[in-house]
Design a protein around this motif. Structure first.
Motif, PDB file in Angstrom:
ATOM      1  N   SER A 210       0.748  -0.943  -0.050  1.00  0.00           N
ATOM      2  CA  SER A 210      -0.063   0.028  -0.021  1.00  0.00           C
ATOM      3  C   SER A 210       0.945   1.338   0.045  1.00  0.00           C
ATOM      4  O   SER A 210       2.117   1.260   0.271  1.00  0.00           O
ATOM      5  CB  SER A 210      -1.176  -0.130   1.240  1.00  0.00           C
ATOM      6  OG  SER A 210      -0.177  -0.130   2.521  1.00  0.00           O
ATOM      7  N   GLY A 212       1.112   5.433   1.123  1.00  0.00           N
ATOM      8  CA  GLY A 212       0.551   6.551   1.765  1.00  0.00           C
ATOM      9  C   GLY A 212       0.966   7.857   0.950  1.00  0.00           C
ATOM     10  O   GLY A 212       1.236   7.857  -0.419  1.00  0.00           O
ATOM     11  N   LYS A 213       0.636   9.120   1.252  1.00  0.00           N
ATOM     12  CA  LYS A 213       0.781  10.155   0.394  1.00  0.00           C
ATOM     13  C   LYS A 213       2.265  11.094   0.810  1.00  0.00           C
ATOM     14  O   LYS A 213       2.484  11.934  -0.026  1.00  0.00           O
ATOM     15  CB  LYS A 213      -0.299  11.197   0.921  1.00  0.00           C
ATOM     16  CG  LYS A 213      -1.715  10.844   0.797  1.00  0.00           C
ATOM     17  CD  LYS A 213      -2.851  11.742   1.188  1.00  0.00           C
ATOM     18  CE  LYS A 213      -4.108  11.262   1.199  1.00  0.00           C
ATOM     19  NZ  LYS A 213      -5.252  12.118   1.534  1.00  0.00           N
ATOM     20  N   ASP A 319     -11.860   2.542   5.410  1.00  0.00           N
ATOM     21  CA  ASP A 319     -10.799   2.222   4.412  1.00  0.00           C
ATOM     22  C   ASP A 319     -10.651   1.013   4.197  1.00  0.00           C
ATOM     23  O   ASP A 319      -9.876   0.509   3.038  1.00  0.00           O
ATOM     24  CB  ASP A 319      -9.468   3.162   4.900  1.00  0.00           C
ATOM     25  CG  ASP A 319      -9.504   4.444   4.343  1.00  0.00           C
ATOM     26  OD1 ASP A 319     -10.526   5.140   3.798  1.00  0.00           O
ATOM     27  OD2 ASP A 319      -8.440   5.184   4.894  1.00  0.00           O
ATOM     28  N   THR A 325      -5.722  -0.030   0.227  1.00  0.00           N
ATOM     29  CA  THR A 325      -5.287   0.790   1.326  1.00  0.00           C
ATOM     30  C   THR A 325      -4.704  -0.193   2.342  1.00  0.00           C
ATOM     31  O   THR A 325      -4.923  -1.512   2.501  1.00  0.00           O
ATOM     32  CB  THR A 325      -6.413   1.256   1.831  1.00  0.00           C
ATOM     33  OG1 THR A 325      -7.402   0.337   2.193  1.00  0.00           O
ATOM     34  CG2 THR A 325      -7.350   2.380   0.865  1.00  0.00           C
ATOM     35  N   TYR A 326      -4.047   0.307   3.245  1.00  0.00           N
ATOM     36  CA  TYR A 326      -3.363  -0.359   4.406  1.00  0.00           C
ATOM     37  C   TYR A 326      -4.545  -0.933   5.160  1.00  0.00           C
ATOM     38  O   TYR A 326      -4.019  -2.133   5.544  1.00  0.00           O
ATOM     39  CB  TYR A 326      -2.505   0.798   5.167  1.00  0.00           C
ATOM     40  CG  TYR A 326      -1.746   0.117   6.261  1.00  0.00           C
ATOM     41  CD1 TYR A 326      -0.588  -0.416   6.210  1.00  0.00           C
ATOM     42  CD2 TYR A 326      -2.605  -0.026   7.701  1.00  0.00           C
ATOM     43  CE1 TYR A 326       0.176  -0.997   7.307  1.00  0.00           C
ATOM     44  CE2 TYR A 326      -1.832  -0.622   8.707  1.00  0.00           C
ATOM     45  CZ  TYR A 326      -0.341  -0.716   8.463  1.00  0.00           C
ATOM     46  OH  TYR A 326       0.104  -1.571   9.650  1.00  0.00           O
ATOM     47  N   HIS A 348       4.104  -0.488   3.736  1.00  0.00           N
ATOM     48  CA  HIS A 348       3.412   0.604   3.526  1.00  0.00           C
ATOM     49  C   HIS A 348       4.234   1.866   3.248  1.00  0.00           C
ATOM     50  O   HIS A 348       5.119   2.131   3.906  1.00  0.00           O
ATOM     51  CB  HIS A 348       2.509   0.984   4.733  1.00  0.00           C
ATOM     52  CG  HIS A 348       1.772   2.292   4.553  1.00  0.00           C
ATOM     53  ND1 HIS A 348       0.462   2.256   3.518  1.00  0.00           N
ATOM     54  CD2 HIS A 348       1.542   3.488   5.144  1.00  0.00           C
ATOM     55  CE1 HIS A 348       0.056   3.447   3.623  1.00  0.00           C
ATOM     56  NE2 HIS A 348       0.470   4.095   4.478  1.00  0.00           N
ATOM     57  N   GLY A 363      -0.271  12.451   8.514  1.00  0.00           N
ATOM     58  CA  GLY A 363      -1.022  11.598   7.788  1.00  0.00           C
ATOM     59  C   GLY A 363      -0.789  10.216   7.464  1.00  0.00           C
ATOM     60  O   GLY A 363      -1.623   9.479   7.435  1.00  0.00           O
ATOM     61  N   GLN A 364       0.510   9.941   7.486  1.00  0.00           N
ATOM     62  CA  GLN A 364       0.900   8.469   7.427  1.00  0.00           C
ATOM     63  C   GLN A 364       0.617   7.920   8.367  1.00  0.00           C
ATOM     64  O   GLN A 364       0.029   6.609   8.583  1.00  0.00           O
ATOM     65  CB  GLN A 364       2.475   8.175   7.314  1.00  0.00           C
ATOM     66  CG  GLN A 364       3.345   8.892   6.053  1.00  0.00           C
ATOM     67  CD  GLN A 364       3.012   7.863   4.985  1.00  0.00           C
ATOM     68  OE1 GLN A 364       2.080   8.292   3.961  1.00  0.00           O
ATOM     69  NE2 GLN A 364       3.330   6.646   4.996  1.00  0.00           N
ATOM     70  N   LYS A 366      -2.070   8.230  10.276  1.00  0.00           N
ATOM     71  CA  LYS A 366      -3.572   7.997  10.437  1.00  0.00           C
ATOM     72  C   LYS A 366      -3.934   6.889   9.385  1.00  0.00           C
ATOM     73  O   LYS A 366      -4.866   6.307   9.537  1.00  0.00           O
ATOM     74  CB  LYS A 366      -4.133   9.455   9.979  1.00  0.00           C
ATOM     75  CG  LYS A 366      -5.710   9.416   9.800  1.00  0.00           C
ATOM     76  CD  LYS A 366      -6.297  10.936   9.373  1.00  0.00           C
ATOM     77  CE  LYS A 366      -7.689  10.637   9.436  1.00  0.00           C
ATOM     78  NZ  LYS A 366      -8.555  11.764   8.939  1.00  0.00           N
ATOM     79  N   ASP A 367      -3.010   6.895   8.491  1.00  0.00           N
ATOM     80  CA  ASP A 367      -3.492   5.749   7.358  1.00  0.00           C
ATOM     81  C   ASP A 367      -3.137   4.442   8.005  1.00  0.00           C
ATOM     82  O   ASP A 367      -3.921   3.418   7.676  1.00  0.00           O
ATOM     83  CB  ASP A 367      -2.307   5.656   6.262  1.00  0.00           C
ATOM     84  CG  ASP A 367      -2.476   6.721   5.259  1.00  0.00           C
ATOM     85  OD1 ASP A 367      -3.762   7.109   5.092  1.00  0.00           O
ATOM     86  OD2 ASP A 367      -1.448   6.975   4.443  1.00  0.00           O
ATOM     87  N   VAL A 368      -2.535   4.361   9.049  1.00  0.00           N
ATOM     88  CA  VAL A 368      -1.894   2.930   9.720  1.00  0.00           C
ATOM     89  C   VAL A 368      -2.401   2.705  11.087  1.00  0.00           C
ATOM     90  O   VAL A 368      -2.640   1.514  11.602  1.00  0.00           O
ATOM     91  CB  VAL A 368      -0.549   2.478   9.638  1.00  0.00           C
ATOM     92  CG1 VAL A 368       0.053   2.855   8.109  1.00  0.00           C
ATOM     93  CG2 VAL A 368       0.432   3.554  10.449  1.00  0.00           C
TER      94      VAL A 368
END
Length: 494
Positions: A210, A212-213, A319, A325-326, A348, A363-364, A366-368
């Protein structure tokens, strides 16, 4: 010694002395046929050659050296190296001494990357995010990870990791294969080679990715390669979308029975080739064709999350319903583990924050964050956490000084191999503890250092493998995942 009796006519050994009429040359020419047939039979019928003495035949029979605490591993690899100073290694000294130059006695001439080698000053940079202690263990966790903070008592935080590589590619390769140079088998391949599979319809080693941004480093198939081991041990990359595995589905017009007939014909030809050449890779080819055939039915089922209850969707976050996505991969990891996959590797990307760290890392994280904690809770409620080892971490850490301009709101941190943090849970790892310690600057390990080789040795121990005994002879040398080093970190084991 009595001389051999010979025929009066030919002068050669008589038929009475050689009733099978097999001479020395014929015997050795046919010997490989028998060995090849036995090897092929053991591949197609795994229990064919098993007996009381199998424990003496090595790891390929799928027998651990001793009773394992973990049956499987889920490795949540955070590619790009998340900063320990904004995650789990709280250092208030950096707040007190912000902007001061890192003392030379602390840096002690450490090698620098090309990104900071030109700096004349190394101003200490405090964390832009607050830390708090959580659970009965009192573990320090930053506000970037509120969900992981809630499961702190299930985790073992290792804050004394260190590595030798200072750049991404060799560092990631080192973590995955035990060597900074390409070509060695990956960790998952070693596990597959040593322990085999628990499900004949799925690979023993599966990879999910996955992104991230944040700034992403490349991921390459060498990270899940089987290297010099048989190719049947390489990781199988499951993609998001309609076709998780490329070229797995049959073309239009080819029925299931037609495919079975085709495979049988190809297999018979491969068997003949194997008898003629004795090439072990032919056995792997036969096994892979059969695995692909079985995966046509098993993979779509294990990848389909529609049967998951709403409570699980809520646990992992919305998500998890978005392929790729993660969160989706974390849920898939649990499903794969439940289905008997031995080693599940998640990557990731996006943790390489050389600038804009406060915003990008938020942000990263929050993804995981939610999905990582959800995986722990999900495994626990199913009674799987005790025999599933979960690992979370990157390839190295981040510097305590600022890269480039000193800016409290928009700073970056460079690569730092000397000290960083990971966490582990389940599978024979003590919960609710913190192991190892860095100095007040978060720069050097001062207590219980854990090298990458030690990390590998510990994971293998949890899976019931003596890391010094699982070897493979290649080009005249016996190789192993931990090379010629590694000590099991017994203090973190239950």
């Amino acid at each position: 010694m009595e001389k051999e009796k010979k025929s009066e006519e030919t002068g050669k050994p008589s038929d009475s002395e050689n009733p099978l009429k097999v001479n020395r040359r014929h015997f050795f020419s046919q010997l490989s046929v028998g060995i090849g047939s036995l090897a092929l039979g053991s591949l197609l019928i795994p229990d064919l050659l098993k007996g009381k003495g199998d424990e003496l035949l090595g790891q390929e029979l799928g027998i651990p050296n001793f009773a394992p605490k973990a049956k499987r591993i889920i490795y949540l690899f955070q590619s790009g190296a998340p900063s320990q100073l904004e995650s789990f290694d709280y250092k208030p000294t950096l707040d007190k001494r912000q902007g001061e130059d890192l003392p030379e006695s602390i840096r002690n001439g450490q090698r620098l990357t090309g990104m900071t080698s030109g700096q004349s000053k190394f101003p200490l940079m405090p964390s832009a995010v607050k830390f708090n202690q959580y659970g009965e263990s009192g573990a320090w966790v930053s506000d970037f990870f509120p969900h992981i903070a809630k499961v702190a008592d299930e985790l073992c935080f290792v804050k004394s990791m260190h590595t030798e590589a200072i750049n991404h590619d060799p560092a990631i390769t080192f973590f995955q294969t035990g060597s900074q140079q390409s070509g060695r088998p990956s960790m998952g391949s070693w596990m597959s080679y040593g322990l085999g599979s628990e499900n004949k319809n799925l690979p023993s080693f599966v990879v999910l990715t996955s992104r991230g941004k944040g700034n992403s480093q490349g991921l390459y198939s060498k990270l899940w390669s089987s290297g010099f081991l048989d190719s049947k041990h390489q990781g199988v990359l499951l993609r998001s979308g309609k076709d998780p595995v490329l070229y797995l589905n049959d073309p239009d017009g080819l029925s299931r029975s037609d495919k079975r007939h085709l495979l049988d014909k190809v297999s018979s030809l491969n068997k003949i080739h194997h008898v003629e050449t004795g090439d072990d890779e032919i056995e792997s080819r036969i096994a892979q064709y059969e695995m692909a055939y079985r995966m046509q039915m098993s993979v779509p089922d294990v990848m389909d999350i529609k049967k998951e209850p709403e409570s699980i969707i809520k646990l992992y976050g919305e998500d998890c319903q978005v392929p790729g996505t993660y969160a989706a991969n974390a849920l898939q990891a649990r499903r794969l583990a439940e289905s008997g996959v031995r080693f599940i590797q998640l990557y990731h990307q996006g943790w390489d924050q050389h600038g804009g760290l406060p915003h990008e890392m938020a942000g990263q994280a929050k993804d995981v964050d939610q999905a990582s904690a959800a995986l722990i809770l999900d495994l626990k409620q199913r009674g799987m956490l005790e025999d599933t080892l979960v690992v979370w971490g990157g390839e190295f850490g981040r510097t305590n000084y600022c890269q480039g301009k000193f800016d409290l709101k928009n700073y970056g941190r460079d690569h730092h191999p000397r000290a960083f943090s990971i966490w582990m849970a389940g599978g024979g790892i003590k919960p609710g503890i913190t192991y190892g310690k860095t100095d007040e600057f978060g720069y050097n390990v001062v207590e219980n250092p854990v090298h990458v080789n030690d990390f590998h040795a510990t994971l293998m121990h949890a899976m019931g493998i003596n890391h010094e005994e699982l070897t493979y002879k290649y080009q005249g040398r016996r190789f192993r995942l931990t090379d010629v080093a590694g000590n099991v970190v017994k203090d973190i084991l239950t």
